[in-house]
Design a protein around this motif. Structure first.
Motif, PDB file in Angstrom:
ATOM      1  N   LEU A 118       0.826  -1.201   0.000  1.00  0.00           N
ATOM      2  CA  LEU A 118       0.000   0.000   0.000  1.00  0.00           C
ATOM      3  C   LEU A 118       0.866   1.260   0.000  1.00  0.00           C
ATOM      4  O   LEU A 118       0.372   2.354  -0.249  1.00  0.00           O
ATOM      5  N   GLY A 119       2.153   1.093   0.278  1.00  0.00           N
ATOM      6  CA  GLY A 119       3.059   2.230   0.348  1.00  0.00           C
ATOM      7  C   GLY A 119       3.089   3.131  -0.872  1.00  0.00           C
ATOM      8  O   GLY A 119       3.164   4.359  -0.739  1.00  0.00           O
ATOM      9  N   PRO A 120       3.042   2.579  -2.114  1.00  0.00           N
ATOM     10  CA  PRO A 120       3.062   3.452  -3.290  1.00  0.00           C
ATOM     11  C   PRO A 120       1.922   4.450  -3.347  1.00  0.00           C
ATOM     12  O   PRO A 120       1.994   5.419  -4.110  1.00  0.00           O
ATOM     13  N   LEU A 121       0.864   4.251  -2.558  1.00  0.00           N
ATOM     14  CA  LEU A 121      -0.215   5.237  -2.545  1.00  0.00           C
ATOM     15  C   LEU A 121       0.267   6.595  -2.036  1.00  0.00           C
ATOM     16  O   LEU A 121      -0.337   7.621  -2.344  1.00  0.00           O
ATOM     17  N   SER A 122       1.354   6.605  -1.271  1.00  0.00           N
ATOM     18  CA  SER A 122       1.869   7.875  -0.750  1.00  0.00           C
ATOM     19  C   SER A 122       2.409   8.785  -1.853  1.00  0.00           C
ATOM     20  O   SER A 122       1.957   9.928  -1.996  1.00  0.00           O
ATOM     21  N   PRO A 123       3.386   8.333  -2.678  1.00  0.00           N
ATOM     22  CA  PRO A 123       3.856   9.218  -3.749  1.00  0.00           C
ATOM     23  C   PRO A 123       2.794   9.489  -4.795  1.00  0.00           C
ATOM     24  O   PRO A 123       2.780  10.562  -5.402  1.00  0.00           O
ATOM     25  N   LEU A 124       1.904   8.522  -5.029  1.00  0.00           N
ATOM     26  CA  LEU A 124       0.838   8.760  -5.992  1.00  0.00           C
ATOM     27  C   LEU A 124      -0.097   9.857  -5.502  1.00  0.00           C
ATOM     28  O   LEU A 124      -0.521  10.729  -6.267  1.00  0.00           O
ATOM     29  N   THR A 125      -0.413   9.828  -4.206  1.00  0.00           N
ATOM     30  CA  THR A 125      -1.251  10.887  -3.635  1.00  0.00           C
ATOM     31  C   THR A 125      -0.544  12.232  -3.714  1.00  0.00           C
ATOM     32  O   THR A 125      -1.164  13.252  -4.034  1.00  0.00           O
ATOM     33  N   ALA A 126       0.761  12.236  -3.447  1.00  0.00           N
ATOM     34  CA  ALA A 126       1.518  13.485  -3.528  1.00  0.00           C
ATOM     35  C   ALA A 126       1.465  14.067  -4.938  1.00  0.00           C
ATOM     36  O   ALA A 126       1.345  15.287  -5.119  1.00  0.00           O
ATOM     37  N   ALA A 127       1.568  13.184  -5.944  1.00  0.00           N
ATOM     38  CA  ALA A 127       1.513  13.655  -7.324  1.00  0.00           C
ATOM     39  C   ALA A 127       0.156  14.252  -7.649  1.00  0.00           C
ATOM     40  O   ALA A 127       0.056  15.293  -8.311  1.00  0.00           O
ATOM     41  N   VAL A 128      -0.916  13.610  -7.182  1.00  0.00           N
ATOM     42  CA  VAL A 128      -2.262  14.113  -7.444  1.00  0.00           C
ATOM     43  C   VAL A 128      -2.481  15.445  -6.733  1.00  0.00           C
ATOM     44  O   VAL A 128      -3.054  16.392  -7.303  1.00  0.00           O
ATOM     45  N   ILE A 129      -2.016  15.552  -5.476  1.00  0.00           N
ATOM     46  CA  ILE A 129      -2.151  16.810  -4.738  1.00  0.00           C
ATOM     47  C   ILE A 129      -1.386  17.924  -5.449  1.00  0.00           C
ATOM     48  O   ILE A 129      -1.853  19.057  -5.566  1.00  0.00           O
ATOM     49  N   GLY A 130      -0.168  17.591  -5.928  1.00  0.00           N
ATOM     50  CA  GLY A 130       0.604  18.586  -6.654  1.00  0.00           C
ATOM     51  C   GLY A 130      -0.100  19.060  -7.906  1.00  0.00           C
ATOM     52  O   GLY A 130      -0.046  20.242  -8.265  1.00  0.00           O
ATOM     53  N   TRP A 131      -0.783  18.156  -8.580  1.00  0.00           N
ATOM     54  CA  TRP A 131      -1.533  18.499  -9.791  1.00  0.00           C
ATOM     55  C   TRP A 131      -2.754  19.361  -9.465  1.00  0.00           C
ATOM     56  O   TRP A 131      -2.991  20.388 -10.101  1.00  0.00           O
ATOM     57  N   VAL A 132      -3.501  18.982  -8.424  1.00  0.00           N
ATOM     58  CA  VAL A 132      -4.735  19.685  -8.087  1.00  0.00           C
ATOM     59  C   VAL A 132      -4.467  21.007  -7.374  1.00  0.00           C
ATOM     60  O   VAL A 132      -5.038  22.050  -7.724  1.00  0.00           O
ATOM     61  N   ALA A 133      -3.594  20.971  -6.362  1.00  0.00           N
ATOM     62  CA  ALA A 133      -3.419  22.143  -5.496  1.00  0.00           C
ATOM     63  C   ALA A 133      -2.310  23.076  -5.948  1.00  0.00           C
ATOM     64  O   ALA A 133      -2.379  24.283  -5.692  1.00  0.00           O
ATOM     65  N   LEU A 134      -1.287  22.533  -6.610  1.00  0.00           N
ATOM     66  CA  LEU A 134      -0.126  23.357  -6.965  1.00  0.00           C
ATOM     67  C   LEU A 134       0.032  23.560  -8.467  1.00  0.00           C
ATOM     68  O   LEU A 134       0.983  24.195  -8.903  1.00  0.00           O
ATOM     69  N   GLY A 135      -0.892  23.022  -9.250  1.00  0.00           N
ATOM     70  CA  GLY A 135      -0.841  23.230 -10.690  1.00  0.00           C
ATOM     71  C   GLY A 135       0.294  22.550 -11.397  1.00  0.00           C
ATOM     72  O   GLY A 135       0.719  22.988 -12.478  1.00  0.00           O
ATOM     73  N   GLN A 136       0.810  21.442 -10.831  1.00  0.00           N
ATOM     74  CA  GLN A 136       1.916  20.721 -11.447  1.00  0.00           C
ATOM     75  C   GLN A 136       1.384  19.794 -12.537  1.00  0.00           C
ATOM     76  O   GLN A 136       0.358  19.147 -12.366  1.00  0.00           O
ATOM     77  N   ALA A 137       2.108  19.723 -13.633  1.00  0.00           N
ATOM     78  CA  ALA A 137       1.658  18.930 -14.767  1.00  0.00           C
ATOM     79  C   ALA A 137       1.963  17.448 -14.565  1.00  0.00           C
ATOM     80  O   ALA A 137       2.970  17.079 -13.955  1.00  0.00           O
ATOM     81  N   LEU A 138       1.077  16.607 -15.084  1.00  0.00           N
ATOM     82  CA  LEU A 138       1.285  15.162 -15.119  1.00  0.00           C
ATOM     83  C   LEU A 138       1.267  14.728 -16.583  1.00  0.00           C
ATOM     84  O   LEU A 138       0.248  14.820 -17.255  1.00  0.00           O
ATOM     85  N   GLY A 139       2.435  14.279 -17.059  1.00  0.00           N
ATOM     86  CA  GLY A 139       2.533  13.868 -18.454  1.00  0.00           C
ATOM     87  C   GLY A 139       2.101  12.421 -18.652  1.00  0.00           C
ATOM     88  O   GLY A 139       1.778  11.706 -17.701  1.00  0.00           O
TER      89      GLY A 139
END
Length: 316
Positions: free
Chosen positions: A241-262
């Motif tokens: 279940l550990g990989p959910l941590s970086p995946l959540t961070a990536a989604v938060i960065g996309w939603v809250a900080l406007g970071q792109a996901l290619g």
């Protein structure tokens, strides 16, 4: 929903919560104080749970709680942050993501859980998926950082396995066990933080709010759910279940900080999430008497601080 599915869903809330650590750290907390942040996450939460449960270890559980707290918190955090400062965040994340493979090996050695093709393949797939999400081209390697990252993953993996092996004292629940380990880990971090970072920084209301969130929701509640999950699920299932941590961070960065996901990052997220789901199917079951306690994952992981730092493209 089956009982196992419900337990898995609750346990998954822990790494999902840990995925918010980067955002809180960069937006609410004083900069460049990772050890102090680790201390403020662990020690206040541990002392609070001790006050709530009013249970202290007895007999051999004094040293067992200290060992588990050291593996899951006291050693993990300093090694995590050493890797975070010596390596680009993406490299640190990939190094930490080998944790499930460590758990497979340690579980075979200490728990008698024979490795399966599925457990090994899902662990490798999850690590590869995380690398696609966070690893940047041209990332440099540093021997000290790589060793620290591997030792941090090994530390929390050993914490998971020995939690399963030692179980818990009769009449003691996961909440008390969580308090013991957070307190022990926090006390280990305390002198290291003072030696490396000096006196605590001055805090404003925003900083206090950030630390309150990390100590309560991000640590006390999340670690309770995580340790409770280790009590009821196999070690390999929990650590995947550990990989959910970086995946959540990536989604938060996309939603809250406007970071792109290619496209590559999205493919990596799909692969890591798929491996996480497959890792929850089947697996060895352990009697309740063998469980309780702590873990680790990937936070907690270099996913909490360094991984997420690379996802967002922020360099310290």
């Amino acid at each position: 929903m089956s009982r196992k599915a419900a337990v898995t869903a609750l346990t998954a809330l822990a790494p999902i919560s840990w995925g918010s650590t980067y955002l809180v750290t960069t937006e609410f907390l004083p900069p460049d104080r990772p050890l102090f942040t680790g201390l403020m996450r662990a020690l206040p939460a541990g002392l609070l749970l001790l006050a709530v449960t009013r249970k202290l270890p007895r007999g051999a559980w004094w040293w067992k709680a200290a060992v588990l707290g050291g593996l899951n918190i006291g050693a993990f955090f300093p090694l995590l942050f050493l890797a975070a400062y010596r390596l680009p965040g993406g490299v640190a994340a990939v190094v930490a993501s080998v944790g499930p493979l460590f758990v497979v090996g340690l579980a075979a050695l200490f728990l008698g859980d024979r490795p399966t093709v599925r457990s090994v393949l899902t662990a490798v797939a999850a690590a590869f998926g995380v690398s696609l999400v966070v690893l940047k081209a041209g990332a440099a390697l540093d021997l000290v950082g790589v060793v620290a990252g591997l030792l941090s993953a090994l530390s929390m993996s050993a914490g998971t396995v020995f939690t399963k092996r030692w179980g818990k004292p009769h009449g003691v629940g996961a909440l008390a066990m969580t308090g013991w380990q957070l307190t022990a880990g926090g006390l280990i971090i305390l002198p290291i933080a003072l030696l490396v970072e000096g006196a605590p920084p001055a805090l404003d209301s925003t900083g206090l709010l950030g630390y309150a969130y990390l100590a309560l929701g991000n640590t006390a509640v999340s670690y309770f759910l995580w340790f409770r999950g280790i009590e009821r699920l196999s070690a390999s299932s929990v650590t995947l279940l550990g990989p959910l941590s970086p995946l959540t961070a990536a989604v938060i960065g996309w939603v809250a900080l406007g970071q792109a996901l290619g496209p590559v990052q999205l493919a990596g997220m799909a692969l890591a999430f798929g491996a996480t789901v497959v890792g929850q199917l089947g697996g060895p079951r352990h009697p309740a008497v063998r469980t309780s306690g702590p873990f680790t994952s990937t936070e907690r992981n270099i996913q909490e601080y360094s991984v997420n730092r690379e996802v967002s493209g922020v360099r310290r």
